[in-house]
Design an enzyme around this catalytic site. Structure first.
Site, PDB file in Angstrom:
ATOM      1  N   GLU A 138      10.030  -7.107  14.331  1.00  0.00           N
ATOM      2  CA  GLU A 138       9.268  -7.893  15.305  1.00  0.00           C
ATOM      3  C   GLU A 138       9.251  -7.205  16.651  1.00  0.00           C
ATOM      4  O   GLU A 138      10.293  -7.078  17.300  1.00  0.00           O
ATOM      5  CB  GLU A 138       9.867  -9.297  15.463  1.00  0.00           C
ATOM      6  CG  GLU A 138       9.094 -10.147  16.460  1.00  0.00           C
ATOM      7  CD  GLU A 138       9.727 -11.507  16.685  1.00  0.00           C
ATOM      8  OE1 GLU A 138       9.041 -12.380  17.245  1.00  0.00           O
ATOM      9  OE2 GLU A 138      10.902 -11.697  16.329  1.00  0.00           O
ATOM     10  N   ASP A 173       4.292 -12.140  16.351  1.00  0.00           N
ATOM     11  CA  ASP A 173       4.537 -13.297  17.199  1.00  0.00           C
ATOM     12  C   ASP A 173       3.463 -13.328  18.280  1.00  0.00           C
ATOM     13  O   ASP A 173       3.407 -12.451  19.148  1.00  0.00           O
ATOM     14  CB  ASP A 173       5.934 -13.206  17.821  1.00  0.00           C
ATOM     15  CG  ASP A 173       6.337 -14.482  18.533  1.00  0.00           C
ATOM     16  OD1 ASP A 173       5.483 -15.078  19.220  1.00  0.00           O
ATOM     17  OD2 ASP A 173       7.508 -14.899  18.407  1.00  0.00           O
ATOM     18  N   GLN A 199       4.166 -16.068  14.082  1.00  0.00           N
ATOM     19  CA  GLN A 199       4.813 -17.082  14.906  1.00  0.00           C
ATOM     20  C   GLN A 199       3.975 -17.337  16.148  1.00  0.00           C
ATOM     21  O   GLN A 199       3.098 -16.550  16.498  1.00  0.00           O
ATOM     22  CB  GLN A 199       6.221 -16.629  15.319  1.00  0.00           C
ATOM     23  CG  GLN A 199       7.181 -16.464  14.151  1.00  0.00           C
ATOM     24  CD  GLN A 199       8.531 -15.935  14.594  1.00  0.00           C
ATOM     25  OE1 GLN A 199       8.642 -15.165  15.546  1.00  0.00           O
ATOM     26  NE2 GLN A 199       9.576 -16.333  13.886  1.00  0.00           N
ATOM     27  N   GLU A 232       7.876 -21.178  17.032  1.00  0.00           N
ATOM     28  CA  GLU A 232       9.105 -20.675  17.647  1.00  0.00           C
ATOM     29  C   GLU A 232       8.988 -20.837  19.160  1.00  0.00           C
ATOM     30  O   GLU A 232       8.703 -19.901  19.893  1.00  0.00           O
ATOM     31  CB  GLU A 232       9.340 -19.203  17.288  1.00  0.00           C
ATOM     32  CG  GLU A 232      10.724 -18.714  17.719  1.00  0.00           C
ATOM     33  CD  GLU A 232      10.922 -17.226  17.521  1.00  0.00           C
ATOM     34  OE1 GLU A 232      12.024 -16.831  17.117  1.00  0.00           O
ATOM     35  OE2 GLU A 232       9.974 -16.457  17.782  1.00  0.00           O
TER      36      GLU A 232
END
Length: 250
Positions: A138, A173, A199, A232
């Site tokens: 990530e 993300d 996310q 998240e």
């Protein structure tokens, strides 16, 4: 309809992980994911997952020392990094997790960091193949993690191109990538074949996704992602008090 995963690293932090899993089920989430569950016996987590029927999408390798944010791209720390990878896969296998996020660490610009990360990811990929689990990396934004080894989806894609292992994929993300260049839909589409999980959280606050500069109620359907998408975010108050945003996705 979009399916949603509760990231229990941020949501229901006032509860033990098994109880947080039960709370996520009661709130209507379709899956869960976590950060570092290692202080909770795996059997207790597995029982809560079986009780609720929620899949556990993933967990993280340990962060290491204060400020390190991972171990796998830290030269000279290979033995610790691989111990953390072993631990994550062992624990993940016990609870039936789908993926392990291998955290790189604060080593941006450090000589030898790229080689260390490549070698440790290859090690993780072997375990992923053994357990039937995905390895995730990530990229983290430069505002929140200024020294993190990789910060953009483009950098992560280049890492995977060099590695050449299909077991390893990108955690996209939206919060981090909006900060690191925006243009989320086109960048997501460009790298879709390498993405393993998605996310989101409000930008720039990282709070509930009903505020900020990204209209997630419009963006997420356009991604057409087949799996649950991970919420998240850091709640503004209690987790329950902020769940009204979910109505726009249902």
């Amino acid at each position: 309809m979009i399916r949603l995963s509760a990231n229990l690293g941020f949501l229901w932090k006032d509860r033990a992980l098994p109880d947080a899993i039960r709370a996520a089920k009661a709130a209507g989430f379709d899956a869960v994911e976590c950060h570092w569950p290692y202080d909770i016996p795996a059997e207790e987590v597995r029982q809560a997952l079986e009780e609720t029927g929620l899949p556990m999408l993933g967990l993280n390798t340990r962060r290491g020392r204060e400020g390190e944010n991972g171990l796998s791209a830290l030269p000279g720390r290979e033995s610790e990094a691989r111990a953390a990878i072993d631990e994550a896969f062992d624990y993940g296998a016990e609870i039936g997790a789908s993926a392990v996020h291998v955290m790189a660490g604060a080593s941006r610009g450090v000589e030898g960091a790229a080689q260390s990360f490549q070698e440790n990811l290859a090690y993780a990929a072997d375990l992923g193949g053994k357990y039937g689990m995905t390895v995730l990396i990530e990229p983290l934004n430069a505002r929140d993690a200024p020294s993190y080894f990789h910060q953009t989806v483009e950098e992560a894609a280049a890492i995977l191109e060099t590695l050449g292992r299909t077991e390893v994929r990108i955690m996209f993300d939206c919060y981090h990538q909006q900060i690191m260049g925006g243009d989320l839909l086109r960048r997501f589409e460009r790298h879709r074949d390498r993405i393993g999980h998605v996310q989101f959280a409000a930008v720039p606050s990282r709070a509930e996704p009903d505020e900020g500069e990204v209209a997630f109620d419009r963006l997420l359907p356009m991604l057409d992602w087949p799996g649950p998408i991970g919420a998240e975010y850091r709640p503004r108050a209690s987790t329950e008090a902020g769940l009204g945003w979910m109505n726009a996705f249902r």
